[in-house]
Scaffold this motif. Sequence first.
Motif, PDB file in Angstrom:
ATOM      1  N   VAL A 208       0.840  -1.420  -0.053  1.00  0.00           N
ATOM      2  CA  VAL A 208       0.165  -0.142  -0.257  1.00  0.00           C
ATOM      3  C   VAL A 208       0.668   1.955   0.138  1.00  0.00           C
ATOM      4  CG1 VAL A 208      -0.420   0.429   2.670  1.00  0.00           C
ATOM      5  CG2 VAL A 208      -2.316   1.468   1.141  1.00  0.00           C
ATOM      6  N   ILE A 209       2.287   1.057   0.682  1.00  0.00           N
ATOM      7  CA  ILE A 209       2.580   2.109   0.555  1.00  0.00           C
ATOM      8  C   ILE A 209       3.746   2.715  -0.315  1.00  0.00           C
ATOM      9  CG2 ILE A 209       4.916   3.594   2.030  1.00  0.00           C
ATOM     10  CD1 ILE A 209       2.612   2.931   3.594  1.00  0.00           C
ATOM     11  N   LYS A 210       3.995   1.271  -1.322  1.00  0.00           N
ATOM     12  CA  LYS A 210       4.830   2.068  -2.589  1.00  0.00           C
ATOM     13  C   LYS A 210       3.843   1.858  -3.823  1.00  0.00           C
ATOM     14  CE  LYS A 210       8.262  -0.906  -1.390  1.00  0.00           C
ATOM     15  NZ  LYS A 210       9.608  -1.746  -0.790  1.00  0.00           N
ATOM     16  N   GLY A 211       2.159   1.256  -3.449  1.00  0.00           N
ATOM     17  CA  GLY A 211       1.410   1.704  -4.873  1.00  0.00           C
ATOM     18  C   GLY A 211       1.318   3.621  -4.645  1.00  0.00           C
TER      19      GLY A 211
ATOM     20  N   LEU B 160      -1.637  10.397   1.629  1.00  0.00           N
ATOM     21  CA  LEU B 160      -0.303   9.349   2.079  1.00  0.00           C
ATOM     22  C   LEU B 160       0.423   9.798   3.758  1.00  0.00           C
ATOM     23  CD1 LEU B 160       1.334   9.249  -1.407  1.00  0.00           C
ATOM     24  CD2 LEU B 160      -0.154   8.037  -0.022  1.00  0.00           C
ATOM     25  N   PRO B 161       0.146  10.601   4.580  1.00  0.00           N
ATOM     26  CA  PRO B 161       0.516  10.483   5.649  1.00  0.00           C
ATOM     27  C   PRO B 161      -0.406   9.683   6.793  1.00  0.00           C
ATOM     28  CG  PRO B 161       1.223  12.698   4.935  1.00  0.00           C
ATOM     29  CD  PRO B 161       0.498  11.721   4.037  1.00  0.00           C
ATOM     30  N   GLY B 162      -1.333   9.841   5.966  1.00  0.00           N
ATOM     31  CA  GLY B 162      -2.254   8.942   7.234  1.00  0.00           C
ATOM     32  C   GLY B 162      -2.198   7.771   7.146  1.00  0.00           C
ATOM     33  N   VAL B 163      -2.212   7.031   5.822  1.00  0.00           N
ATOM     34  CA  VAL B 163      -2.355   5.740   4.930  1.00  0.00           C
ATOM     35  C   VAL B 163      -0.871   5.495   5.952  1.00  0.00           C
ATOM     36  CG1 VAL B 163      -1.653   4.203   3.258  1.00  0.00           C
ATOM     37  CG2 VAL B 163      -3.677   6.340   2.704  1.00  0.00           C
ATOM     38  N   THR B 164       0.267   5.824   5.331  1.00  0.00           N
ATOM     39  CA  THR B 164       1.399   5.703   6.333  1.00  0.00           C
ATOM     40  C   THR B 164       1.088   5.276   7.616  1.00  0.00           C
ATOM     41  OG1 THR B 164       3.121   6.805   4.538  1.00  0.00           O
ATOM     42  CG2 THR B 164       3.926   6.016   6.522  1.00  0.00           C
ATOM     43  N   LYS B 165       0.462   6.307   8.821  1.00  0.00           N
ATOM     44  CA  LYS B 165       0.814   6.324  10.620  1.00  0.00           C
ATOM     45  C   LYS B 165      -0.171   4.360  10.074  1.00  0.00           C
ATOM     46  CE  LYS B 165       1.408  11.258  11.207  1.00  0.00           C
ATOM     47  NZ  LYS B 165       0.521  11.393  11.889  1.00  0.00           N
ATOM     48  N   LYS B 166      -1.285   4.369   9.653  1.00  0.00           N
ATOM     49  CA  LYS B 166      -2.558   3.408   9.543  1.00  0.00           C
ATOM     50  C   LYS B 166      -1.622   2.279   9.305  1.00  0.00           C
ATOM     51  CE  LYS B 166      -6.729   1.472   8.609  1.00  0.00           C
ATOM     52  NZ  LYS B 166      -8.388   2.407   8.187  1.00  0.00           N
ATOM     53  N   PHE B 167      -0.426   2.073   7.686  1.00  0.00           N
ATOM     54  CA  PHE B 167       0.081   1.587   7.834  1.00  0.00           C
ATOM     55  C   PHE B 167       1.244   0.792   8.723  1.00  0.00           C
ATOM     56  CE2 PHE B 167       4.130  -0.723   6.917  1.00  0.00           C
ATOM     57  CZ  PHE B 167       3.373  -1.701   6.055  1.00  0.00           C
ATOM     58  N   LEU B 168       1.716   1.443   9.430  1.00  0.00           N
ATOM     59  CA  LEU B 168       2.683   1.306  10.726  1.00  0.00           C
ATOM     60  C   LEU B 168       1.497   0.735  11.460  1.00  0.00           C
ATOM     61  CD1 LEU B 168       4.818   4.203  10.511  1.00  0.00           C
ATOM     62  CD2 LEU B 168       5.449   2.357   9.636  1.00  0.00           C
ATOM     63  N   SER B 169       0.698   1.295  12.295  1.00  0.00           N
ATOM     64  CA  SER B 169      -0.220   0.872  12.959  1.00  0.00           C
ATOM     65  C   SER B 169      -0.343  -0.669  12.933  1.00  0.00           C
ATOM     66  CB  SER B 169      -1.744   1.182  13.469  1.00  0.00           C
ATOM     67  OG  SER B 169      -2.116   1.141  14.921  1.00  0.00           O
ATOM     68  N   LEU B 170      -1.064  -1.074  11.700  1.00  0.00           N
ATOM     69  CA  LEU B 170      -1.375  -2.133  11.525  1.00  0.00           C
ATOM     70  C   LEU B 170      -0.519  -3.749  11.233  1.00  0.00           C
ATOM     71  CD1 LEU B 170      -3.622  -1.525   8.805  1.00  0.00           C
ATOM     72  CD2 LEU B 170      -4.545  -2.579  11.225  1.00  0.00           C
ATOM     73  N   ALA B 171       1.136  -3.015  11.118  1.00  0.00           N
ATOM     74  CA  ALA B 171       1.904  -3.732  10.685  1.00  0.00           C
ATOM     75  C   ALA B 171       2.303  -4.281  11.936  1.00  0.00           C
ATOM     76  CB  ALA B 171       3.305  -3.049  10.104  1.00  0.00           C
ATOM     77  N   ASP B 172       1.440  -3.525  13.341  1.00  0.00           N
ATOM     78  CA  ASP B 172       2.038  -3.638  14.627  1.00  0.00           C
ATOM     79  C   ASP B 172       1.599  -5.183  14.863  1.00  0.00           C
ATOM     80  OD1 ASP B 172       4.574  -2.979  14.577  1.00  0.00           O
ATOM     81  OD2 ASP B 172       3.792  -0.998  15.180  1.00  0.00           O
ATOM     82  N   THR B 173       0.254  -5.572  14.515  1.00  0.00           N
ATOM     83  CA  THR B 173      -0.741  -6.412  15.020  1.00  0.00           C
ATOM     84  C   THR B 173      -0.632  -7.699  13.940  1.00  0.00           C
ATOM     85  OG1 THR B 173      -2.242  -4.393  14.891  1.00  0.00           O
ATOM     86  CG2 THR B 173      -3.013  -6.292  14.901  1.00  0.00           C
ATOM     87  N   SER B 174      -0.090  -8.968  15.126  1.00  0.00           N
ATOM     88  CA  SER B 174       0.408  -9.993  14.242  1.00  0.00           C
ATOM     89  C   SER B 174      -0.693 -10.603  13.127  1.00  0.00           C
ATOM     90  CB  SER B 174       1.401 -11.070  15.389  1.00  0.00           C
ATOM     91  OG  SER B 174      -0.670 -11.321  16.322  1.00  0.00           O
ATOM     92  N   ASP B 175      -1.574 -10.098  13.463  1.00  0.00           N
ATOM     93  CA  ASP B 175      -2.573 -11.223  13.349  1.00  0.00           C
ATOM     94  C   ASP B 175      -3.332 -10.327  12.013  1.00  0.00           C
ATOM     95  OD1 ASP B 175      -3.358  -9.077  14.508  1.00  0.00           O
ATOM     96  OD2 ASP B 175      -5.767 -10.618  14.566  1.00  0.00           O
ATOM     97  N   VAL B 176      -2.981  -9.261  11.461  1.00  0.00           N
ATOM     98  CA  VAL B 176      -3.690  -8.107  10.334  1.00  0.00           C
ATOM     99  C   VAL B 176      -2.184  -8.148   9.113  1.00  0.00           C
ATOM    100  CG1 VAL B 176      -4.253  -5.956   9.425  1.00  0.00           C
ATOM    101  CG2 VAL B 176      -4.399  -7.229  11.353  1.00  0.00           C
ATOM    102  N   ASP B 177      -2.797  -8.245   8.181  1.00  0.00           N
ATOM    103  CA  ASP B 177      -1.027  -8.243   6.982  1.00  0.00           C
ATOM    104  C   ASP B 177      -2.358  -6.956   6.901  1.00  0.00           C
ATOM    105  OD1 ASP B 177      -0.579  -7.856   4.200  1.00  0.00           O
ATOM    106  OD2 ASP B 177      -1.301  -9.686   3.298  1.00  0.00           O
ATOM    107  N   ALA B 178      -1.361  -5.427   6.702  1.00  0.00           N
ATOM    108  CA  ALA B 178      -1.082  -3.935   6.345  1.00  0.00           C
ATOM    109  C   ALA B 178      -0.890  -3.952   5.539  1.00  0.00           C
ATOM    110  CB  ALA B 178      -0.229  -3.446   7.388  1.00  0.00           C
ATOM    111  N   SER B 179       0.069  -5.154   4.327  1.00  0.00           N
ATOM    112  CA  SER B 179       0.173  -4.358   3.224  1.00  0.00           C
ATOM    113  C   SER B 179      -0.341  -4.076   2.198  1.00  0.00           C
ATOM    114  CB  SER B 179       1.099  -5.661   2.450  1.00  0.00           C
ATOM    115  OG  SER B 179       0.405  -6.318   1.794  1.00  0.00           O
ATOM    116  N   HIS B 180      -1.696  -4.480   2.455  1.00  0.00           N
ATOM    117  CA  HIS B 180      -3.755  -4.145   1.407  1.00  0.00           C
ATOM    118  C   HIS B 180      -4.493  -4.628   2.281  1.00  0.00           C
ATOM    119  CE1 HIS B 180      -2.910  -8.443   1.303  1.00  0.00           C
ATOM    120  NE2 HIS B 180      -4.018  -8.365   1.347  1.00  0.00           N
TER     121      HIS B 180
END
Length: 171
Positions: free
Chosen positions: A96-99, A151-171
């Motif tokens: 999601v970030i690279k996209g 994009l800054p908000g998307v990045t923050k959400k990605f970082l938050s989701l990435a810290d959740t082990s049961d969620v694939d934050a990439s998309h």
Amino acid sequence: MAKSKAYENYIDWVRDAHAMEKQAETMLTKMADRLEHYPRLRERITQHIAETQDQQRLVEGVLERLDKSNSVIKDTAGKMSAMTQALGGMFASDEVIKGGISGYVFEHFEIACYDTLIVTAEAVGDLEGALVFRKIKVQEEEMAKWLAENLPGVTKKFLSLADTSDVDASH
């Protein structure tokens, strides 16, 4: 309109714009189809897909009015490039970030292309074409602005989701 080298370039660049919009549609569709945790981004991309499809029709209209056709080769090459880019992103853990970054860069590429088309259309006397390209450029600028603001908000959400082990934050 004079059939000069400028006119030949103009026709080539209008065909390039058509291929570019086909490429954009493919890239945006692949990204929107995969966005799961980013509903605002998916909604805006879906809106821009509709704009992109309209832009394709507008560019086709310029070509038809000039009694030219779009380049099947350029359209196909653009679609293949977009598919390759989309497939490459599918395997990135930060898709999601690279996209989003790629989308932002591509919007600015499109803006630059339409700036060139506006100047060239005016130079060869296609004032109707210049109006079409101005309209499209505004839509591209609006999308680029939206991405810059979101994009800054998307990045923050990605970082938050990435810290959740049961969620694939990439998309």
